[in-house]
Design a protein around this motif. Structure first.
Motif, PDB file in Angstrom:
ATOM      1  N   LEU A 196      34.811  34.319  39.218  1.00  0.00           N
ATOM      2  CA  LEU A 196      34.377  33.944  40.576  1.00  0.00           C
ATOM      3  C   LEU A 196      35.566  33.672  41.496  1.00  0.00           C
ATOM      4  O   LEU A 196      35.543  34.068  42.665  1.00  0.00           O
ATOM      5  CB  LEU A 196      33.486  32.704  40.523  1.00  0.00           C
ATOM      6  N   ILE A 197      36.575  32.981  40.976  1.00  0.00           N
ATOM      7  CA  ILE A 197      37.686  32.654  41.874  1.00  0.00           C
ATOM      8  C   ILE A 197      38.475  33.903  42.268  1.00  0.00           C
ATOM      9  O   ILE A 197      39.146  33.906  43.289  1.00  0.00           O
ATOM     10  CB  ILE A 197      38.634  31.564  41.309  1.00  0.00           C
ATOM     11  N   SER A 198      38.347  34.958  41.461  1.00  0.00           N
ATOM     12  CA  SER A 198      39.051  36.198  41.839  1.00  0.00           C
ATOM     13  C   SER A 198      38.428  36.816  43.083  1.00  0.00           C
ATOM     14  O   SER A 198      39.058  37.628  43.768  1.00  0.00           O
ATOM     15  CB  SER A 198      39.043  37.192  40.675  1.00  0.00           C
ATOM     16  N   ILE A 199      37.196  36.402  43.408  1.00  0.00           N
ATOM     17  CA  ILE A 199      36.539  36.891  44.631  1.00  0.00           C
ATOM     18  C   ILE A 199      37.391  36.553  45.849  1.00  0.00           C
ATOM     19  O   ILE A 199      37.498  37.337  46.794  1.00  0.00           O
ATOM     20  CB  ILE A 199      35.131  36.248  44.775  1.00  0.00           C
ATOM     21  N   ARG A 200      38.008  35.363  45.810  1.00  0.00           N
ATOM     22  CA  ARG A 200      38.806  34.920  46.956  1.00  0.00           C
ATOM     23  C   ARG A 200      39.947  35.891  47.240  1.00  0.00           C
ATOM     24  O   ARG A 200      40.461  35.948  48.350  1.00  0.00           O
ATOM     25  CB  ARG A 200      39.397  33.532  46.687  1.00  0.00           C
ATOM     26  N   ASN A 201      40.348  36.622  46.209  1.00  0.00           N
ATOM     27  CA  ASN A 201      41.511  37.507  46.381  1.00  0.00           C
ATOM     28  C   ASN A 201      41.129  38.961  46.610  1.00  0.00           C
ATOM     29  O   ASN A 201      41.999  39.829  46.642  1.00  0.00           O
ATOM     30  CB  ASN A 201      42.410  37.397  45.152  1.00  0.00           C
ATOM     31  N   ILE A 202      39.828  39.223  46.722  1.00  0.00           N
ATOM     32  CA  ILE A 202      39.430  40.619  46.964  1.00  0.00           C
ATOM     33  C   ILE A 202      39.702  40.961  48.420  1.00  0.00           C
ATOM     34  O   ILE A 202      39.198  40.307  49.336  1.00  0.00           O
ATOM     35  CB  ILE A 202      37.948  40.831  46.587  1.00  0.00           C
ATOM     36  N   ARG A 235      49.681  34.223  39.508  1.00  0.00           N
ATOM     37  CA  ARG A 235      50.187  33.250  40.477  1.00  0.00           C
ATOM     38  C   ARG A 235      49.090  32.401  41.114  1.00  0.00           C
ATOM     39  O   ARG A 235      49.382  31.524  41.895  1.00  0.00           O
ATOM     40  CB  ARG A 235      50.972  33.986  41.560  1.00  0.00           C
ATOM     41  N   ASP A 236      47.826  32.706  40.814  1.00  0.00           N
ATOM     42  CA  ASP A 236      46.757  31.929  41.437  1.00  0.00           C
ATOM     43  C   ASP A 236      46.644  30.572  40.736  1.00  0.00           C
ATOM     44  O   ASP A 236      46.218  30.489  39.591  1.00  0.00           O
ATOM     45  CB  ASP A 236      45.433  32.711  41.308  1.00  0.00           C
ATOM     46  N   PRO A 237      47.045  29.486  41.419  1.00  0.00           N
ATOM     47  CA  PRO A 237      47.037  28.179  40.740  1.00  0.00           C
ATOM     48  C   PRO A 237      45.625  27.738  40.328  1.00  0.00           C
ATOM     49  O   PRO A 237      45.461  27.039  39.332  1.00  0.00           O
ATOM     50  CB  PRO A 237      47.619  27.218  41.779  1.00  0.00           C
ATOM     51  N   LEU A 238      44.615  28.170  41.108  1.00  0.00           N
ATOM     52  CA  LEU A 238      43.235  27.785  40.762  1.00  0.00           C
ATOM     53  C   LEU A 238      42.826  28.311  39.395  1.00  0.00           C
ATOM     54  O   LEU A 238      42.079  27.685  38.661  1.00  0.00           O
ATOM     55  CB  LEU A 238      42.269  28.321  41.811  1.00  0.00           C
ATOM     56  N   ARG A 239      43.341  29.505  39.078  1.00  0.00           N
ATOM     57  CA  ARG A 239      43.025  30.121  37.789  1.00  0.00           C
ATOM     58  C   ARG A 239      43.503  29.226  36.648  1.00  0.00           C
ATOM     59  O   ARG A 239      42.808  29.031  35.662  1.00  0.00           O
ATOM     60  CB  ARG A 239      43.701  31.494  37.735  1.00  0.00           C
ATOM     61  N   TRP A 240      44.695  28.662  36.809  1.00  0.00           N
ATOM     62  CA  TRP A 240      45.237  27.767  35.774  1.00  0.00           C
ATOM     63  C   TRP A 240      44.413  26.489  35.693  1.00  0.00           C
ATOM     64  O   TRP A 240      44.220  25.941  34.612  1.00  0.00           O
ATOM     65  CB  TRP A 240      46.716  27.469  36.045  1.00  0.00           C
ATOM     66  N   LEU A 241      43.936  26.041  36.873  1.00  0.00           N
ATOM     67  CA  LEU A 241      43.099  24.847  36.884  1.00  0.00           C
ATOM     68  C   LEU A 241      41.806  25.108  36.097  1.00  0.00           C
ATOM     69  O   LEU A 241      41.353  24.258  35.324  1.00  0.00           O
ATOM     70  CB  LEU A 241      42.762  24.466  38.340  1.00  0.00           C
ATOM     71  N   VAL A 242      41.250  26.312  36.278  1.00  0.00           N
ATOM     72  CA  VAL A 242      40.012  26.651  35.550  1.00  0.00           C
ATOM     73  C   VAL A 242      40.291  26.727  34.048  1.00  0.00           C
ATOM     74  O   VAL A 242      39.496  26.234  33.242  1.00  0.00           O
ATOM     75  CB  VAL A 242      39.427  27.985  36.064  1.00  0.00           C
TER      76      VAL A 242
END
Lengths: 207, 694
Positions: free
Chosen positions: B375-381, B398-405
């Motif tokens: 879902l968070i990858s949607i932000r980068n589409i 490099r997406d810090p949110l991904r690491w948070l998840v």
């Protein structure tokens, strides 16, 4: 991709960007329309420097000032024709959206096809829905990427007529990307690019 | 330019619109949730019902509010206390004795319960006829266990001889408080009135008799407080106690393996659900890239696009969780039927709202948590995908949110594992294990792609070339599929592996090699005859074990008298008063494992001989390897040293011992023998052996 391209487009004018495949036409359109950001240089749209905006701010600029027509129509497949036209207006939080969208569908001759899904429409019909959507937010500039690229000659003719008629009626600035020189000739100005460079900037007889 | 506010109702409308043509695509996602939550709700419901039923039935299992018991008569110091407890009192003596059936001339070793008073106060002695459960106390009457009646073809109004007295069988005993099927199989029960015990001649000084005192309180009493007060005095008098509360705890504990295994099944089902959710949403979002790009192009913000799909996932998570909870509640009705043979109490199948609530809550949490990565990858589409669909500018690393998840997922797995295992260390190891498995699978997928790219030959046929090339082409699903299938297979294998271990542990009589009958009190002179008789009956002699009765005289030089004087000594009061049944042999049995010291099978002449003690015995009495003990073997003092500490699996029906002597020490001591065999039906054999060797 692009090298030292400078040009400006007057409000209300019609313009075509032409060039062979791989020349950078689509890249240029993406930059001008705020779909992409440039590594150097400035892109200004309605006196807004797009390079200084975030992705979300550019999204808002697109919603406020820009209309799009794509070669492969790019309708949302899970929305009906009417809902596709309504989306830009809904995003702007406008009122009387349904009636205005139906009116636009009527203008493109699809008033009775509003509840059909894109998969239930022909290519020409899909492009006409796309046209109605592009004009729904009363854009100041309309970007069209090979709008007839996926259509047969007869349908292409009808769609092109609609583009120019609606454009004239709304007083919208038009930027067409095409390698169809016949279509390009219908605009007031043709920008020719090759290998990422602007090689000619000609006015047409319509200017 | 004024910033546009997020229009929440519109997001819900778009989430609904967008899902229209894709609902069948979400079937995998929703089925992962449904099955995961169904398993969890079924197991949680079963566990809650089991706990409720234990709570509700514990009273009838104990039969009284308080039970005090010991191995010797209450002396003058404790008698006044015992007489002051409760509003209603009962007394019972229990001992093992041979009884005689005059009609069939059969004899059998049984557990005699000599009872006086109104016990049981909760539940009843279930007998046929019903009134016999109470009326047997009014005369020289007895209640006899139904299996015994069957073995000796006895009927109500026949008689049995217990010691010197002949009792009239007034009823067949089906069930008594505190007894399970297994214990009565090993030593069937006979109830007689306590007032006739003396006349039987079996209650003499030195007899091994258990003394129990049952108490009922007419008004509610805080038992916790009471037993805390009683504990030191009872301990001093070498007596134990049991309350309804302690029975609840013990019964709950005895279901530990079953509930833990069921929890594991639920946990694995849930983890499979998590894998299912993550892979289904990953594929779903990949298919949605074009639509998301169009929306972004039309002016939808990254956060709005993310929220549209988050709303979909939450919605489907709720639907899947509710459907799973309904399915789980239905399955829960089947579980007690499947397990009725293992359970000594009836499990109800009430709807557990707690289990349903937990299931739905967990379902939504895992739906969102494991869908978050895609879902968070949607932000980068990028909206540029509308012009060039292959365009990808997403920098995943490099997406810090991904690491948070990733961290949130790890925390979830650790926390949820902790709730199942009750150990942080085990939970962390489990999570590390899963993470390593994940990395190995991801690496394997990556390697496969590299190898395919290197090895595919243009000479291969079209089918093979294209088939394998799809493993590494853009937008391939190789990593997600290999990780999903690999992890799922690993989880299911783990489950089967654990199931195998548990079944091995609990299978009491499923195989011919596992003893289900113990013949005991065989005298040395009878040993060979009993073994021969067993073989004649075409039954296997699985084990013949000599048993010697000993007492502990000294622990590291300290005697019982020292212990009374010095209360600071870390030795259980029961250590010296208990009699120990010990054996001698030169090898370990398969149910034993030496955990400290060294096993010595044969005693060296002239040396202090090494004994092996059981782990719990060692802990209870603070006795360790190297400690010196003196045993009293029927009047003879025998010094020994602790050579090893063994861990013993007590779950199997076979002889296990707290103390094992090496061969070469006790061979000449007074002893009896035990023979273990496996019988398809206990009926015929017992009668035969009891008649031939009384």
């Amino acid at each position: 991709m692009l090298d030292n391209i400078n040009f400006s487009v007057a409000a209300g004018s019609t313009n075509a960007i032409v060039g062979p495949s791989g020349s950078g036409k689509t890249t240029l359109l993406g930059l001008c329309a705020g779909l992409d950001s440039s590594s150097s240089g400035i892109v200004e749209l309605n006196n807004i420097n797009l390079g200084k905006l975030s992705e979300d701010e550019r999204a808002q600029v697109r919603n406020q000032y820009i209309g799009f027509i794509f070669q492969n129509f790019q309708l949302l497949p899970t929305l009906t024709a009417l809902e596709n036209v309504m989306v830009p207006l809904e995003l702007r939080g406008e009122k009387n959206i349904r009636a205005r969208s139906l009116d636009l569908l009527d203008k493109v001759g699809l008033a009775d096809r509003g509840h059909h899904y894109p998969a239930q429409l022909s290519g020409g019909e899909q492009q006409r829905v796309s046209l109605a959507r592009a004009f729904s937010n009363a854009p100041q500039i309309l970007f069209a990427d090979e709008p007839t690229g996926n259509l047969d000659a007869e349908t292409s003719e009808k769609v092109v007529k609609l583009i120019f008629d609606l454009n004239k009626e709304a007083g919208t600035t038009l930027v067409l990307v095409t390698h169809d020189l016949e279509l390009a000739a219908k605009t007031q100005r043709i920008l020719r690019i090759k290998g990422g460079k602007l090689i000619a900037d000609d006015k047409t007889v319509n200017a | 330019m004024e910033k546009r506010k997020i229009n929440i109702p519109w997001l819900f409308e778009m989430a609904w619109r967008d899902s229209r043509k894709n609902r069948s695509r979400l079937l995998l996602f929703i089925s992962a949730i449904i099955f995961g939550i169904a398993a969890l709700v079924a197991i949680y419901s079963f566990r809650y019902n089991l706990q409720n039923d234990i709570n509700a039935q514990a009273a009838t299992l104990v039969g009284a509010d308080l039970v005090v018991s010991g191995n010797h008569p209450a002396d003058a110091t404790i008698k006044p206390l015992l007489d002051s407890l409760g509003d209603k009192r009962s007394e019972e003596r229990t001992f093992v004795s041979m009884i005689y059936f005059p009609k069939s001339k059969g004899t059998r070793l049984v557990q005699v319960h000599a009872l006086q008073g109104g016990f049981p106060y909760y539940g009843s002695l279930e007998t046929i006829p019903v009134e016999a459960g109470k009326s047997f106390k009014n005369g020289e009457y007895a209640l006899v266990d139904k299996t015994l009646m069957l073995q000796f073809n006895a009927h109500v109004n026949d008689s049995i001889k217990v010691g010197n007295i002949t009792f009239l069988i007034t009823g067949v005993l089906n069930k008594a408080p505190g007894q399970t099927g297994v214990s009565s199989n090993i030593a069937p029960v006979v109830y007689i009135p306590l007032q006739y015990l003396g006349q039987t001649g079996l209650s003499k000084k030195g007899s091994r008799i258990g003394y129990s005192f049952y108490y009922k309180y007419d008004t509610p009493v805080n038992m916790d407080k009471l037993v805390k007060k009683l504990d030191p005095r009872l301990d001093k008098a070498e007596m134990n106690y049991e309350t309804i509360e302690t029975r609840k705890e013990n019964t709950g504990r005895s279901f530990g393996d079953l509930t833990r295994f069921l929890s594991l099944v639920g946990f694995i089902a849930l983890l499979l659900g998590c894998v299912g959710v993550a892979s289904a949403i990953h594929i779903y979002i990949r298919e949605k890239i074009a639509s998301i790009a169009i929306m972004r192009c039309l002016g939808v913000k990254a956060s709005e696009a993310f929220l549209i799909y988050l709303i979909q996932i939450v919605g489907i998570g709720i639907i899947g969780s509710i459907a799973g909870a309904v399915l789980g509640t239905a399955i829960q009705h089947i579980l007690p039927m499947v397990m009725k043979d293992f359970l000594p109490l009836t499990i109800s199948t009430d709807i557990s709202w707690m289990a349903i609530g937990q299931g739905i809550f967990l379902g939504i949490i895992i739906s969102v948590l494991f869908a978050l990565l895609p879902l968070i990858s949607i932000r980068n589409i990028s909206p540029l995908n509308t012009l060039r669909i292959s365009y990808e500018d997403v920098n995943i690393v490099r997406d810090p949110l991904r690491w948070l998840v990733y961290i949130l997922i790890l925390l979830f797995v650790i926390t949820f594992t902790y709730l199942q295992l009750d150990s942080w260390l085990a939970s962390i190891f489990f999570t590390i294990g899963i993470s390593i498995a994940f990395l190995i699978l991801a690496f394997t997928a990556w390697l496969l792609m590299k190898l395919m790219r290197a090895f595919i030959q243009s000479s291969w046929s079209y089918l093979w070339r294209q088939g394998f090339a799809n493993l590494y082409r853009p937008n391939n699903q190789t990593i997600i599929l290999i990780v999903s299938i690999g992890l799922s297979t690993a989880f299911i294998c783990t489950l089967f592996f654990i199931q195998g271990i548990l079944i091995n542990q609990v299978s009491l009589s499923s195989s011919g090699n596992q003893s289900n009958m113990i013949l005991f009190d065989i005298q040395t002179s009878q040993e060979k005859a009993v073994a021969d008789l067993t073989r004649q009956q075409k039954l296997p002699v699985l084990q013949q074990v000599p048993i010697v009765t000993v007492r502990l005289e000294k622990i590291n030089g300290k005697t019982a008298a020292d212990l009374k004087k010095d209360t600071t000594l870390k030795i259980s009061r029961h250590a010296f008063s208990n009699e120990y049944r010990v054996t001698y042999r030169d090898t370990l049995t398969p149910t034993e494992k030496v955990i400290k010291g060294e096993w010595v099978g044969k005693a060296d002449a002239g040396k202090e001989f090494p004994v092996s003690i059981e782990d719990n015995f060692s802990k209870r009495n603070h006795i360790n390897v190297g400690d010196h003990l003196v045993f009293n073997v029927q009047g003879v003092s025998m010094p020994a040293v602790v050579g090893s500490v063994r861990q013993v699996n007590w779950n199997k029906i076979q002889t296990n011992f707290q103390v094992v002597f090496p061969a070469g020490v006790l061979e000449d001591a007074p002893q009896f023998h035990v023979l273990l065999t496996h019988v398809p039906s206990s009926k015929a054999v017992s009668k035969g052996s009891c008649t031939k060797i009384p």
